[in-house]
Each structure stands twice: as structure tokens, then as C-alpha cells.
Design an enzyme around this catalytic site. Structure first.
Site, PDB file in Angstrom:
ATOM      1  N   ASN A   9       0.878  -1.176   0.000  1.00  0.00           N
ATOM      2  CA  ASN A   9       0.000   0.000   0.000  1.00  0.00           C
ATOM      3  C   ASN A   9       0.913   1.222   0.000  1.00  0.00           C
ATOM      4  OD1 ASN A   9      -1.788   2.057   0.483  1.00  0.00           O
ATOM      5  ND2 ASN A   9      -2.367   1.383   2.541  1.00  0.00           N
ATOM      6  N   LYS A  11       0.137   4.234  -0.205  1.00  0.00           N
ATOM      7  CA  LYS A  11      -0.485   5.418   0.416  1.00  0.00           C
ATOM      8  C   LYS A  11      -0.250   6.635  -0.487  1.00  0.00           C
ATOM      9  CE  LYS A  11      -0.091   3.113   4.826  1.00  0.00           C
ATOM     10  NZ  LYS A  11       0.079   3.190   6.271  1.00  0.00           N
ATOM     11  N   HIS A  94      -9.368   1.114   4.916  1.00  0.00           N
ATOM     12  CA  HIS A  94      -8.077   1.267   5.604  1.00  0.00           C
ATOM     13  C   HIS A  94      -8.263   2.179   6.824  1.00  0.00           C
ATOM     14  CE1 HIS A  94      -3.966   2.412   6.474  1.00  0.00           C
ATOM     15  NE2 HIS A  94      -3.620   1.301   5.856  1.00  0.00           N
ATOM     16  N   GLU A  96      -6.605   4.527   7.962  1.00  0.00           N
ATOM     17  CA  GLU A  96      -6.398   5.964   7.719  1.00  0.00           C
ATOM     18  C   GLU A  96      -7.638   6.597   7.111  1.00  0.00           C
ATOM     19  OE1 GLU A  96      -2.754   5.417   5.588  1.00  0.00           O
ATOM     20  OE2 GLU A  96      -1.772   4.857   7.470  1.00  0.00           O
ATOM     21  N   GLU A 166      -5.060  -5.048  10.529  1.00  0.00           N
ATOM     22  CA  GLU A 166      -4.033  -4.040  10.775  1.00  0.00           C
ATOM     23  C   GLU A 166      -4.346  -3.326  12.086  1.00  0.00           C
ATOM     24  OE1 GLU A 166      -2.037  -2.727   6.830  1.00  0.00           O
ATOM     25  OE2 GLU A 166      -3.786  -1.478   7.145  1.00  0.00           O
ATOM     26  N   GLY A 172       2.861   2.227  10.846  1.00  0.00           N
ATOM     27  CA  GLY A 172       3.814   3.336  10.705  1.00  0.00           C
ATOM     28  C   GLY A 172       4.524   3.692  11.998  1.00  0.00           C
ATOM     29  N   SER A 211       3.766  -2.201  10.262  1.00  0.00           N
ATOM     30  CA  SER A 211       5.224  -2.282  10.443  1.00  0.00           C
ATOM     31  C   SER A 211       5.816  -3.627  10.024  1.00  0.00           C
ATOM     32  CB  SER A 211       5.606  -1.927  11.889  1.00  0.00           C
ATOM     33  OG  SER A 211       5.212  -0.591  12.186  1.00  0.00           O
TER      34      SER A 211
HETATM   35  P1  13P Z   1       3.295   0.365   7.651  1.00  0.00           P
HETATM   36  O1  13P Z   1       3.793  -0.913   7.019  1.00  0.00           O
HETATM   37  O2  13P Z   1       4.015   1.588   7.140  1.00  0.00           O
HETATM   38  O3  13P Z   1       3.218   0.273   9.136  1.00  0.00           O
HETATM   39  O4  13P Z   1       1.781   0.537   7.130  1.00  0.00           O
HETATM   40  C1  13P Z   1       0.891  -0.510   7.264  1.00  0.00           C
HETATM   41  C2  13P Z   1      -0.329  -0.184   6.500  1.00  0.00           C
HETATM   42  O5  13P Z   1      -1.118   0.655   6.892  1.00  0.00           O
HETATM   43  C3  13P Z   1      -0.558  -0.878   5.225  1.00  0.00           C
HETATM   44  O6  13P Z   1      -1.832  -0.636   4.748  1.00  0.00           O
END
Ligand code: 13P
Length: 250
Positions: A9, A11, A94, A96, A166, A172, A211
Site C-alpha cells: 500500500n 499510500k 483502511h 487511515e 491491521e 507506521g 510495520s
Molecule cells: P506500515 O507498514 O508503514 O506500518 O503501514 C501498514 C499499513 O497501513 C498498510 O496498509
């Protein structure tokens, strides 16, 4: 037997040129992977990514879609538009999007049905916040997200579903859930899917995300219910992402 699926992803990263360059580096590195490989660029780089991945084993997914197929919805992107660009997958719900853009289990559900209607394979994200975990509500939250998000989905359709667990506090932050913690929640998600879809639940792939790095992927993948990863930061670097995809080639 569930085929592992590792999805990147991206982002809000990568212009068209950056997307093309990343996929060009990635192609030879993942060419023999046993896992299914997916990258999810921002909308603006989907066409360039599909083009750069053409003829390879890399599929392309979008990071979101709108639930209507067309209409007066300024700024939105629909399922038919994503199909037109060559997307195979779409991430839905997601954290976010839940956190910053008002996504709810109800909107996740409408988007899920739109994805199926348009023959896009959904990667539905669920996961608890730190406060929810600390209050002991993880399983309750995840159960609600799964049941509400998948409402109306039939078992014939559920087979194609990918769920991504997740935990929000692991995204992150460099804090990965321990493999045992991730397995516990993912096994619970599979049990919940079993209550909804019977034996089909054994065919549904469930990813872990938060992560994920080359250093921790092998332990996660060794868990019986973890079928892959949804990777954020580490998917922006071809060598790191390839090392995650090729977790079984050491
Ligand atoms: P990270 O791997 O940067 O922690 O992000 C995970 C994520 O949100 C994937 O959709």
C-alpha cells in the site's frame, strides 16, 4: 491451500515516474515468488503502474473506491473507472480512511458491494486502536468491523475476499504486533468468518499489516492463519518489498 498474498500500500506516495521506476526495479526481484504480488498506488499513478507491470506477475490495486458507479460525486473514483485502468484489487476501509475521512462500517459495506459488482477483488481492512486494545475490546471491535463490513456478502463471493488485520497502533509506528498476538486475532477473524460463511472461511485469505519488514515477515508467515501481509512503508523500496514477498526463499 491458501496462496499467500503480499500487497504494497503505497499510500500518498509516488508520482507516475516514481511508480514506473519502482515497478521496473521490482519486476525482476519478485518474478519467481510463490506469493501473489500486488501493489496499490495512488489513483494518479495507477495507469503508469499497470503499464510498468504489464506482462509480469505483479497485479495492481487501488487504495479506495466510491460506492456508486457514476454520478455527481465530485472528487470520487468508481469501480468501473478502476477496472478500466486495469486494477484487479481494491483496498477498502483502511484505518487511515476510517480515521481521517469518516469511513465507517456502513460505508465499507457499500464499497465492498460496489467492488464485487465491478469484479474488483476487495482487501477489507480491520483493526483496533491502541485505546480499544488497552480497554480489552480488540475482538469485539474486529468482530463488529467484519460482520458489519461484510453484510450481504454471500459465501460464493466470500471465497475471493481478502481481509487485512491491521492493528492501528502498529501502523507506521515500528511496533509490530507479536506474531502470536497477530495469529490470535487473525484466528478469531477466521472463526467469525466461519460463523458467517461456513467452510468457505478456510479459503479466505487474511493478511497482517502494521510495520511489516523483511526482518519480521518470516515469523508472521509461520503462523497458521496468516496468509500474507499488507505493507506500507517498506513497500516503497523495491529491495525491502521484494524481501518481504520472497520471505520463503532464504
Ligand atoms: P506500515 O507498514 O508503514 O506500518 O503501514 C501498514 C499499513 O497501513 C498498510 O496498509
Amino acid at each position: 491451500m491458501r496462496r499467500p498474498i503480499v500487497a504494497g500500500n503505497w499510500k500518498m506516495h509516488n508520482t507516475t515516474v516514481e511508480a514506473r521506476d519502482l515497478v521496473t526495479l521490482l519486476r525482476p526481484l519478485v518474478g519467481t515468488a510463490r506469493a501473489e504480488v500486488v501493489v496499490c498506488p495512488p489513483f494518479t499513478a495507477i495507469a503508469a503502474t499497470v503499464n510498468a507491470a504489464s506482462g509480469s506477475n505483479i497485479s495492481v490495486g487501488a487504495q479506495d473506491l466510491f460506492w456508486e458507479d457514476k454520478g455527481a460525486y465530485t472528487g470520487e473514483v468508481s469501480g468501473p473507472m478502476l477496472r478500466d485502468l486495469g486494477c484487479r484489487y481494491v483496498i477498502i476501509g483502511h484505518s487511515e480512511r476510517r480515521q481521517y475521512f469518516g469511513e465507517t462500517d456502513a460505508t465499507v459495506n457499500k464499497k465492498l458491494l460496489a467492488a464485487y459488482r465491478n469484479k474488483l477483488l476487495p482487501i477489507v481492512c480491520v483493526g483496533e486502536t491502541l485505546a480499544e486494545r488497552e480497554a480489552g475490546h480488540t475482538l469485539e471491535v474486529v468482530s463488529r468491523q467484519v460482520r458489519e463490513g461484510l453484510k450481504g456478502l454471500e459465501s460464493g463471493q466470500a471465497r475471493d475476499l481478502v481481509v487485512a488485520y491491521e492493528p492501528v497502533w502498529a501502523i507506521g509506528t515500528g511496533k509490530t504486533a507479536t506474531a502470536a498476538d497477530a495469529q490470535e486475532v487473525i484466528a478469531f477473524i477466521r472463526k467469525t468468518l466461519g460463523e458467517m460463511y461456513g467452510e468457505t472461511a478456510a479459503a479466505i485469505r487474511i493478511q497482517y499489516g502494521g510495520s511489516v519488514r523483511p526482518e519480521n515477515i518470516a515469523e508472521l508467515m509461520a503462523q497458521p492463519d496468516i496468509d500474507g501481509a499488507l505493507v506500507g512503508g517498506a513497500s516503497l523500496d523495491a529491495v525491502s518489498f521484494a524481501a518481504i514477498v520472497n520471505y520463503d526463499e532464504k
